[in-house]
Structures are given as structure tokens and as C-alpha cells.
Design a protein around this motif. Structure first.
Motif, PDB file in Angstrom:
ATOM      1  N   GLY B   7       0.902  -1.203   0.082  1.00 50.65           N
ATOM      2  CA  GLY B   7      -0.135  -0.094  -0.334  1.00 50.65           C
ATOM      3  C   GLY B   7       0.872   0.833  -0.032  1.00 50.65           C
ATOM      4  N   MET B  11      -0.177   5.307  -1.808  1.00 51.50           N
ATOM      5  CA  MET B  11      -0.063   6.744  -0.741  1.00 51.50           C
ATOM      6  C   MET B  11       0.270   8.223  -1.037  1.00 51.50           C
ATOM      7  SD  MET B  11       0.790   4.502   2.734  1.00 51.50           S
ATOM      8  CE  MET B  11      -0.034   3.952   3.733  1.00 51.50           C
ATOM      9  N   ARG B  17       3.620  10.507   6.314  1.00 45.83           N
ATOM     10  CA  ARG B  17       3.375  10.898   6.658  1.00 45.83           C
ATOM     11  C   ARG B  17       2.909  11.016   8.048  1.00 45.83           C
ATOM     12  NH1 ARG B  17       0.785  14.569   9.129  1.00 45.83           N
ATOM     13  NH2 ARG B  17       1.663  16.203  11.392  1.00 45.83           N
ATOM     14  N   GLN B  19       1.288   7.865   8.779  1.00 43.93           N
ATOM     15  CA  GLN B  19       2.325   6.145   8.486  1.00 43.93           C
ATOM     16  C   GLN B  19       2.866   5.427   9.958  1.00 43.93           C
ATOM     17  OE1 GLN B  19      -0.196   3.495   7.535  1.00 43.93           O
ATOM     18  NE2 GLN B  19       0.670   1.791   8.406  1.00 43.93           N
TER      19      GLN B  19
END
Lengths: 305, 305
Positions: B7, B11, B17, B19
């Protein structure tokens, strides 16, 4: 709904006046019965603590007189000081407060707040799955991990220190992470978003926006973590074996041995009760002054004493 | 985990950021979980398959520890019987008493806060202190209960020194310390809508019928909660039996965790203690799952499900 049912009741009462009188009498009797039962239960429940505090004021003959002396006369207030000085309880109190309860409470709060913020206020993948793992760990009995942890901490040379309690507290506590997360979720997202637009960092938002709004939840964490540390017995029993490093919970155990061997001589029981009273007192005072926080903490999350 | 990695490419900058920040914020818990929960859990299972005494290297013996516990160990079934006796009688009794007290407190009375405090305080006072008080109160020679019995010319009761009475005595103290459950029940009772009672009154339901048909169904989720928590915590009770009776007389209060502690830290039978820890883990897991599964049949969730 309520008014409708009230009117129905009034109608019935009008139709059967003799029945209404009977009802109110039985209601009054019921209330008296409730008070009688409650006072009986209240006296029963408080009696052990009353007996602890009152026996602390007695001398040897008063303690074992039959029939039992309910009100100490004369009251020996110096028992508290004498009992306290019988062993090095000053040192034990220092250990309990400054080496165990205070640092562990403070570090648990800080670490749990940071983690709870990550679970509540930042959106990222895998967050909810990890949160479930966090909740699941609450079901893990700590006796299961007790032995391997002891081996790890022993190899680190942490026997007779408080590191086995302080270091894990830096990594958060699942109960309090859960509690704080639930609380943080009730704080409107707009507040943190506004701070973000103003250029605040996530740490800054936690410190300046979330923390001032979370005082009730923070109070619950502080109270319960302190309580658990103060009351902890098994933990110190495993890690602390030098008398100088013992917390209060362990130090008092030496008095038990004295009481069992001395019986009704040498002020064994009055002194045991005096020290018990002094160790229980901070917790009772804490409850009296922060009753609302205690009750809220329990009724929202079911935290155990 | 792979979902997070694949994923990553899709993003946006903010998502990446978030995550990183999210993982960073929960990392204290994550590291703590791996170090102080998951690793010791696995290590504990490994030790349970070995012969280990802290000194010589662990020697792998397969399931022999479990087999010995279930078949030849002289104490295991005694300990199991004691614990099931304590949990099996203490927990239902504790839940029932707590629920009845909460109902009394919930009736229209003055001084509710005072009564609630009196009932609750015993559950937060350090268990070491309450153990000392009960040790004194229940003492055959100097205890106040036997003091009153002697005054009345009755025979004394060896509460803690008789193998038949020691377990019931500990159950009595357990019930006395159920204040947390009372507070939780009281909060639940105050959430029951008044309209339900009014409707029941209109239908002519008496006190008993209102209790069984309104109060109990509305409180089943909380009864279930207290029941599960009761089983889980009572199975792990340590301080009270350890300090009060030390497992005696004649092993009658040698409860599971007391015995586990003794095997690990007095006998240094680490393999056996670890096997016991895993059995405890599975027992607690089993009770939790069974109660949650069966709850769907009789728990009222306010029509949510």
C-alpha cells in the motif's frame, strides 16, 4: 410516557383509597427495612477497618480481654510511632513512594498517553488491528510471563532494584492505553486539525490541545496506577529480597511473623494493626479526596482496585 | 504487514507521514508488547517443555511436565480443587451479594455516597493490610469474633486453623472486598430507564417481578462482565491466601498462583511452574470464550444486536 403512566396510577389510587393507604404504609415499611439492612451491612463492612484502627490504640491487656474492648481506653497514640520505629519503616516508605509508586505512575501516564494518541488521533493502516492486539493483552495473566521476565531481569542484574517495575512502565499499560484512547476519541477532531493548520507537531497537539482537555482521564490513570504500585505484593516479593530495599507491603510481613510468635505479648498485635493502619491510610485519604475520579474510573472501564 | 508494504506506493505524502507518525507513537507499546508479553509468553511455553532450575541449562523433556502434573504430581489436583472451590463458590456469591447491595443502594435513600464509600473502601485498601486485620479478627485466641463467642459462653471457631473452615473464611473475605463490582452495578442500575419501571407498575408488577423482569434483564451485560472479571481475578488471587494462611492448614488454601509461586521461586522447578502457568492461561482463556459465546443467549444488549 411518564405522565401517561402517572395518570393511570392516580386513577387507580382514586378508585381504591384503602389500597393506596396500604401501599404507602408498605412502602414506608420497605424503606425502613432498606435502611435497617443497609446500616447492618455498612457496620459489618466497616468493622474490620474500625477494628484495625482501634486495636492500634490499645495496649496488650486491652487487646485480648474478653469481652472484647470496642473503644480503646486509654488510647495509646504513641503506638503508631513505636510500631513504625520497631523496624526501618522510614526506609520502606521511601522505597514505596520514591523508588516504586511515583516513578512508575508518572512513566505509565506519559507512555500510555503517547500510545493512546497514536491509536486515537492519527489515521494509519493496521491501527485498529494493533489496537485489538493491545486489548487482547489485558486478558493475558501476568503469572504466565512472570518466570521468563524474572530470568531476563535477573540476567540484567536487576534483582533488589526497582528497574523490573520502572522500565516496563516506559512502554505503556494496555488498560490505560484503552482508557485514554476512548477518552481522546471524544475530543472533537476539529481541535487537532486547527492546531495542525497552525503548524503544530503531533507532539505539540498532544501536549497543548489534548492534555488540557483530558484531565479527568489522566486523574484516573494516576490514581489507579499509584494504587496498584502501593498495593503490589507479589512483584516485590519476587524481585526484592534485601530488607533495606523492601517496600512497605513486604516490610509489614516481618511484623506478621512477630505477631504469630509473640501472641498477646510484646505489643505484637497493636503494633501490627498500627502499621497496617498507617499503610492503608494514604489510600483511604486518596479515596476520600478523589472519590469522583475513583467512581468514574471504575464505572466507565471496570478498573479493579 | 504485506498490505502495509504494497500500500505504501499508493499513499499520498500526508498518508505516508501519518503512517510513520502513527507507528512511531504506538512504538513504545509495540516494543513493550514484544519484549514483555510475546517473548516471555513463548519462552514460558518453551520452559514448560524442559527440566530447568535456574542453574543448569534447560533440558528438553517434551510434555513430561504436563503429564506429571495431571497424573503423578501429589499437589496439582489438591491445588486445582482448592482453586475451583474458591472460584466456584466465591465468584457467584460475590456477584450476587454485590448486585443485591447495589440494588439496595439504588433505592430512594439518603446517604448513598456514604454507604457506597463504606462498601467500596475495603476493595482498595492494600491486600496485605486487610490480610493482617483478618488474621487478627479471625484468630482463635485473640480474635474479636471468638472474643464475643467466649463472652456468650459459646465454643470458639478455628476460622483459619481448621482445614474445613479456612477456604470458607477466605471466601467470606473475598466477598467483603467486592466493592468494585458494587460500584459497577450501581452505575448500571442508574442507567436503567425509569420508563420501564413505570410501565411495569402500570401492568401491576410487584417489587419482586420488577426486579426479575426489568432490573435483571437490563443488567445482564454488567452481570456477565463482573462474572468474567471475577473468575479471571479470583483464579489469580495471591496476596490474601499467601499472607493470611500461607497455603495452610494442611494445604487447604494452597491456591493456584500460591502454588505456582512456590514451584517457581521456592522449589526452582521452572519447568513445572511454567507448565502450570500455561494451564492457567488456557483455563482463563477458556472461561472467557465460553462466557462470551453463551452470553448471546441470555444477555440483553438494549436491542443493539
Amino acid at each position: 410516557m411518564t405522565s401517561a403512566s402517572q395518570s393511570v396510577r392516580t386513577q387507580r389510587e382514586v378508585r381504591h383509597p384503602e389500597k393506596t393507604a396500604f401501599l404507602s404504609l408498605s412502602k414506608a415499611l420497605g424503606r425502613v427495612a432498606v435502611y435497617v439492612v443497609l446500616i447492618f451491612l455498612g457496620v459489618t463492612w466497616i468493622f474490620p477497618l474500625y477494628w484495625m484502627a482501634s486495636s492500634a490504640l490499645k495496649d496488650d491487656p486491652q487487646v485480648y480481654t474478653v469481652p472484647p474492648v470496642l473503644i480503646p481506653n486509654p488510647a495509646h497514640w504513641n503506638n503508631f510511632a513505636d510500631a513504625w520505629n520497631r523496624f526501618d519503616f522510614n526506609r520502606a516508605a521511601f522505597n514505596s513512594v520514591f523508588l516504586y509508586s511515583l516513578p512508575v505512575t508518572l512513566f505509565t501516564l506519559i507512555s500510555s498517553m503517547i500510545v493512546a494518541y497514536g491509536f486515537a488521533k492519527i489515521r494509519w493502516r493496521g491501527r485498529d488491528a494493533l489496537f485489538w492486539v493491545c486489548i487482547a493483552t489485558m486478558m493475558l495473566p501476568w503469572q504466565v510471563t512472570m518466570v521468563p521476565l524474572f530470568i531476563i531481569f535477573k540476567n540484567l542484574g536487576w534483582i533488589n532494584t526497582y528497574w523490573p517495575f520502572v522500565v516496563p512502565s516506559l512502554f505503556g499499560n494496555a488498560y490505560f492505553i484503552f482508557l485514554l484512547r476512548q477518552f481522546f476519541l471524544t475530543i472533537p477532531e476539529e481541535l487537532s486539525d486547527a492546531a495542525r493548520i497552525d503548524g503544530a507537531s503531533e507532539m505539540g497537539i498532544l501536549w497543548r490541545v489534548i492534555l488540557p482537555l483530558s484531565k479527568p482521564a489522566i486523574a484516573v490513570v494516576l490514581l489507579f496506577r499509584f494504587l496498584w504500585a502501593w498495593n503490589d505484593y507479589l512483584g516485590p516479593l519476587i524481585y526484592i529480597n534485601s530488607e533495606a530495599m523492601q517496600p512497605l507491603a513486604l516490610a509489614i510481613y516481618r511484623m506478621r511473623t512477630l505477631a504469630l510468635s509473640m501472641g498477646n505479648t510484646a505489643m505484637a498485635y497493636p503494633h501490627l494493626m498500627a502499621v497496617s493502619t498507617l499503610i492503608a491510610l494514604p489510600i483511604i485519604l486518596m479515596f476520600i479526596f478523589a472519590q469522583r475520579t475513583f467512581i468514574e474510573g471504575i464505572s466507565t472501564t471496570g478498573l479493579k482496585g | 504487514m504485506t498490505a502495509i508494504v504494497t500500500g505504501w506506493r499508493n499513499m499520498s505524502k500526508t498518508e505516508r507521514r501519518n503512517q510513520i507518525l502513527g507507528l512511531l507513537f504506538v512504538s513504545p507499546w509495540l516494543i513493550g508488547f514484544l519484549l514483555f508479553a510475546l517473548f516471555p509468553l513463548i519462552a514460558s511455553f518453551y520452559y514448560s517443555l524442559t527440566n530447568y532450575d535456574f542453574i543448569r541449562e534447560p533440558r528438553f523433556i517434551g510434555l513430561a511436565n504436563y503429564q506429571r502434573l495431571f497424573t503423578v504430581d501429589p499437589d496439582f489436583w489438591i491445588v486445582m480443587y482448592n482453586t475451583l472451590y474458591y472460584v466456584g463458590i466465591g465468584v457467584p456469591l460475590g456477584v450476587a451479594v454485590a448486585f443485591l447491595i447495589a440494588n439496595l443502594l439504588n433505592s430512594d435513600i439518603k446517604g448513598r455516597t456514604l454507604f457506597r464509600s463504606v462498601i467500596y473502601i475495603p476493595s482498595i485498601v492494600p491486600a496485605v493490610c486487610t490480610a493482617m486485620v483478618w488474621l487478627f479478627i479471625l484468630n482463635v485466641q485473640y480474635g474479636v469474633i471468638n472474643g464475643f463467642l467466649k463472652t456468650l459462653g459459646m465454643a470458639t471457631i478455628p476460622f483459619l486453623s481448621s482445614p474445613d473452615l479456612a477456604k470458607p473464611s477466605l471466601i467470606m473475605i473475598y466477598v467483603w472486598a467486592q466493592g468494585t463490582a458494587v460500584v459497577i452495578f450501581l452505575a448500571a442500575l442508574q442507567d436503567v430507564p425509569r420508563s420501564l419501571y413505570d410501565a411495569a407498575l402500570v401492568d401491576g408488577a410487584n417489587l419482586w417481578q420488577r426486579f426479575w423482569n426489568v432490573t435483571v434483564p437490563m443488567c445482564t451485560p454488567v452481570i456477565l462482565f463482573n462474572f468474567i472479571m471475577g473468575i479471571i481475578t479470583a483464579f489469580q488471587d495471591f496476596t490474601l491466601p499467601f499472607v493470611l494462611t500461607g497455603g495452610g492448614p494442611m494445604k487447604s488454601t494452597e491456591f493456584y498462583v500460591v502454588n505456582l509461586y512456590r514451584n517457581a521461586f521456592v522449589q526452582f522447578s521452572i519447568g513445572k511452574a511454567s507448565a502450570m502457568a500455561w494451564i492457567l492461561f488456557l483455563i482463563i482463556l477458556f472461561f472467557s470464550v465460553v462466557l462470551f459465546r453463551t452470553s448471546a443467549r441470555w444477555v440483553y444488549y438494549g436491542g443493539e444486536k
